[in-house]
Design an enzyme around this catalytic site. Structure first.
Site, PDB file in Angstrom:
ATOM      1  N   TRP A  32      -0.002  71.987 -21.797  1.00 27.65           N
ATOM      2  CA  TRP A  32       0.760  73.241 -21.884  1.00 27.65           C
ATOM      3  C   TRP A  32       0.894  73.756 -23.313  1.00 27.65           C
ATOM      4  O   TRP A  32       1.176  72.990 -24.233  1.00 27.65           O
ATOM      5  CB  TRP A  32       2.159  72.980 -21.320  1.00 27.65           C
ATOM      6  CG  TRP A  32       3.152  74.043 -21.623  1.00 27.65           C
ATOM      7  CD1 TRP A  32       3.956  74.139 -22.728  1.00 27.65           C
ATOM      8  CD2 TRP A  32       3.479  75.184 -20.808  1.00 27.65           C
ATOM      9  NE1 TRP A  32       4.753  75.258 -22.653  1.00 27.65           N
ATOM     10  CE2 TRP A  32       4.481  75.917 -21.489  1.00 27.65           C
ATOM     11  CE3 TRP A  32       3.016  75.652 -19.564  1.00 27.65           C
ATOM     12  CZ2 TRP A  32       5.032  77.090 -20.967  1.00 27.65           C
ATOM     13  CZ3 TRP A  32       3.581  76.812 -19.056  1.00 27.65           C
ATOM     14  CH2 TRP A  32       4.574  77.522 -19.745  1.00 27.65           C
ATOM     15  N   ASP A  35       4.706  79.326 -27.498  1.00 23.59           N
ATOM     16  CA  ASP A  35       4.723  80.117 -28.741  1.00 23.59           C
ATOM     17  C   ASP A  35       3.759  79.683 -29.851  1.00 23.59           C
ATOM     18  O   ASP A  35       3.669  78.487 -30.159  1.00 23.59           O
ATOM     19  CB  ASP A  35       6.103  80.037 -29.404  1.00 23.59           C
ATOM     20  CG  ASP A  35       7.244  80.278 -28.477  1.00 23.59           C
ATOM     21  OD1 ASP A  35       7.025  80.504 -27.296  1.00 23.59           O
ATOM     22  OD2 ASP A  35       8.379  80.207 -28.952  1.00 23.59           O
ATOM     23  N   ARG A 162      17.726  79.209 -33.212  1.00 19.96           N
ATOM     24  CA  ARG A 162      16.368  78.669 -33.336  1.00 19.96           C
ATOM     25  C   ARG A 162      15.337  79.644 -33.905  1.00 19.96           C
ATOM     26  O   ARG A 162      15.621  80.783 -34.173  1.00 19.96           O
ATOM     27  CB  ARG A 162      15.885  78.180 -31.968  1.00 19.96           C
ATOM     28  CG  ARG A 162      15.887  79.232 -30.876  1.00 19.96           C
ATOM     29  CD  ARG A 162      15.431  78.613 -29.548  1.00 19.96           C
ATOM     30  NE  ARG A 162      15.484  79.571 -28.463  1.00 19.96           N
ATOM     31  CZ  ARG A 162      16.536  79.773 -27.682  1.00 19.96           C
ATOM     32  NH1 ARG A 162      17.651  79.070 -27.862  1.00 19.96           N
ATOM     33  NH2 ARG A 162      16.500  80.674 -26.711  1.00 19.96           N
ATOM     34  N   ASP A 163      14.119  79.117 -34.046  1.00 24.46           N
ATOM     35  CA  ASP A 163      12.899  79.872 -34.374  1.00 24.46           C
ATOM     36  C   ASP A 163      12.914  80.471 -35.788  1.00 24.46           C
ATOM     37  O   ASP A 163      12.714  81.687 -35.975  1.00 24.46           O
ATOM     38  CB  ASP A 163      12.651  80.998 -33.336  1.00 24.46           C
ATOM     39  CG  ASP A 163      12.711  80.490 -31.903  1.00 24.46           C
ATOM     40  OD1 ASP A 163      12.524  79.278 -31.707  1.00 24.46           O
ATOM     41  OD2 ASP A 163      12.948  81.297 -30.980  1.00 24.46           O
ATOM     42  N   GLU A 217      14.664  85.925 -29.230  1.00 26.11           N
ATOM     43  CA  GLU A 217      14.005  84.732 -29.774  1.00 26.11           C
ATOM     44  C   GLU A 217      12.945  85.146 -30.797  1.00 26.11           C
ATOM     45  O   GLU A 217      12.533  86.304 -30.857  1.00 26.11           O
ATOM     46  CB  GLU A 217      13.340  83.940 -28.649  1.00 26.11           C
ATOM     47  CG  GLU A 217      14.295  83.596 -27.505  1.00 26.11           C
ATOM     48  CD  GLU A 217      13.651  82.739 -26.422  1.00 26.11           C
ATOM     49  OE1 GLU A 217      14.055  81.583 -26.278  1.00 26.11           O
ATOM     50  OE2 GLU A 217      12.758  83.234 -25.711  1.00 26.11           O
TER      51      GLU A 217
END
Ligand code: FRU
Length: 513
Positions: A32, A35, A162-163, A217
């Site tokens: 899998w 991003d 996050r991110d 996000e």
């Protein structure tokens, strides 16, 4: 065994035959992918990391997969760069970015940690972390997390932080990261640092008011052609405005940054891509000054891959960005032309009377094809890829309604699969000119660039590898010019190897985001 070595070994022993994966789009060797992460140029190569679960074709504990390229067209798989192997990232190494610092490749990512307080109470912490590497091996810093949840201002949730996207500007490192406030709305938070390890909160750059989803996000912020551009990936969009779609999608906010207050004065918002298979964008700046963006060509609502396929998820083809008349324009990176072979050009072809026609030489599953409509007197004009009773992808232009309808029929999906986006609509901007349609097709996807990238639409679709027909039909009459190229990544690779290495060009580029 060390989790990173274990994941890399698994990748090597379960590698899916390259000939069954897309030809010129980045895909996982097995398992899998979501991003793009750490999209950057380091030591003369384009580095692309990605959210990776090698062990299954579904999302799981996130690793950072890694591949490199010198041309954006041919990609080489590398060992897994990060694995969830310490307490603060035990539940996953979530998305983040990369930059060059004193000759080292720095990865800034989110450590996700689930804590069980007792049988019923659990909590999740998302904190920002740092690793340094040499382009292949990456070591996490002992000072992690570099932004612990204690540095999240009052009013935000520790489980949605996050991110990080980090870049260098005016002698400081700046970061934008996604966060959710206690009312459930997404914010883009900005932090700054002198050394990448100690960070200060600066501002909330902007936030969702619910029009474009709740949580946001994967923020990215850059200056382009006189505008500041913020891109964010929006979760759970409902009752979407015209030209956007419900579910998950990416918006670009164009405006002016006030760097003292760290806030963005937004002048315009647009959907970056009208397709449902487009999410989590990230960009880099090339040594020759081009802003290039890549995205995950899928999103969280849509799982339509055939059940027999052992890899899942792919990236878009990287796009060169510009801002023209207040609008973000996207074009496939020009390096694609280095991979062109088997050119076919046919002019003034008439399609009429409803019958489906083929154009000699115009077929293929890894192609770049432009259709220039030069005359149209029709109710509709359709282009179908690989169409059969049980599969296919059809684009129908309806001039009177100024839109294109895209229909896909699933192939090989399991009985549990549903396609929420079996029919999608692409709205075209008001214009007097006839559409020019550029299709990038690569085995499991179509990206459509309309009128030189003013409107873009991406969609996955699956069909047997040998299905390569392209059919045209019109309810009325259409005249068109067609140009088609097959894509051969090995050709781009060999041209690149013969020309100047990126290395020489990037010597002075340390710190560019
Ligand atoms: C976006 C995202 C990110 C997160 C990652 C987890 O698709 O949800 O916010 O870091 O995926 O895999």
């Amino acid at each position: 065994m060390d989790k990173k070595i274990e994941a890399t070994q698994f990748q090597e022993t379960h590698r899916v035959d390259r000939r069954t994966r897309p030809v010129y789009h980045a895909t996982p060797p097995t398992g899998w992918m979501n991003d793009p992460n750490g999209f950057s140029i380091y030591d003369g190569k384009i580095h692309l990391f990605y959210q990776y679960h090698p062990y299954k074709d579904i999302w799981g504990p996130m690793h950072w997969g890694h591949c490199t390229s010198t041309d954006y067209v041919s990609w080489d798989d590398l060992p897994v760069a990060l694995a969830p192997d310490v307490e603060y990232d035990a539940s996953g190494c979530f998305s983040g970015s990369a930059l060059t610092v004193d000759g080292r490749h720095a990865l800034v990512y989110t450590g996700c940690e689930e804590r069980e307080h007792d049988e019923t109470v659990q909590s999740v912490n998302q904190q920002q972390c740092l690793a340094y590497g040499d382009g292949v091996d990456y070591i996490k810093r002992t000072c992690n997390p570099i932004i612990p949840i204690s540095q999240l201002p009052e009013g935000y949730q520790a489980n949605d932080f996050r991110d990080p996207k980090v870049w260098e500007q005016d002698g400081l490192y700046l970061m934008v990261a996604a966060a959710k406030d206690n009312d459930g709305f997404g914010h883009v938070l900005m932090y700054d640092s002198e050394d990448l390890e100690n960070w200060k909160f600066r501002s909330s750059v902007t936030s969702s008011d619910g029009t474009y989803g709740d949580m946001w996000e994967c923020p990215d912020l850059f200056r382009l052609d006189g505008s500041d551009v913020l891109t964010v990936s929006c979760m759970n969009v409902k009752n979407s405005p015209r030209g956007f779609h419900d579910g998950f999608g990416v918006i670009a906010c164009l405006g002016d940054m006030d760097w003292d207050s760290g806030t963005l004065d937004i002048k315009a918002i647009q959907a970056v891509d009208q397709g449902a298979d487009f999410y989590a964008t990230q960009s880099l700046l090339t040594p020759d000054g081009r802003r290039i963006m890549i995205a995950w060509m899928q999103a969280w609502h849509n799982f339509i891959k055939p059940s027999h396929q052992k890899w899942h998820g792919m990236m878009t083809f990287p796009r060169e960005l510009s801002v023209v008349d207040g609008r973000l324009i996207q074009k496939p990176v020009r390096e694609l032309e280095q991979a062109y072979t088997n050119k076919v050009r046919e002019e003034n072809i008439e399609v009429s009377g409803g019958a489906e026609i083929e154009v000699p030489g115009v077929h293929g599953r890894a192609i770049d094809m432009t259709i220039d409509i030069i005359e149209a007197d029709c109710k509709s004009f359709a282009i179908s890829f690989d169409e059969a009773p049980d599969r296919g992808m059809r684009f129908t232009w309806i001039p009177k309604e100024n839109r294109i309808v895209c229909n896909r029929i699933l192939w090989g999906a399991s009985e549990h699969t549903t396609d929420l986006y079996a029919e999608q609509t692409i709205l075209l901007p008001e214009s007097d000119s006839l559409p020019k349609l550029r299709f990038l097709v690569d085995r499991a996807s179509v990206e459509l660039f309309i009128n030189d990238g003013v409107t873009v639409f991406s969609s996955t679709f699956y069909a047997p590898l040998e299905a390569d027909s392209i059919m045209f039909s019109a309810d009325g009459t259409v005249r068109m010019n067609i140009e088609k190229h097959d894509i051969d990544p090995e050709k781009a690779r060999s041209i690149r190897e013969r020309t100047v290495s990126l290395n020489e060009k990037t010597e002075d580029q340390a710190g560019i985001n």
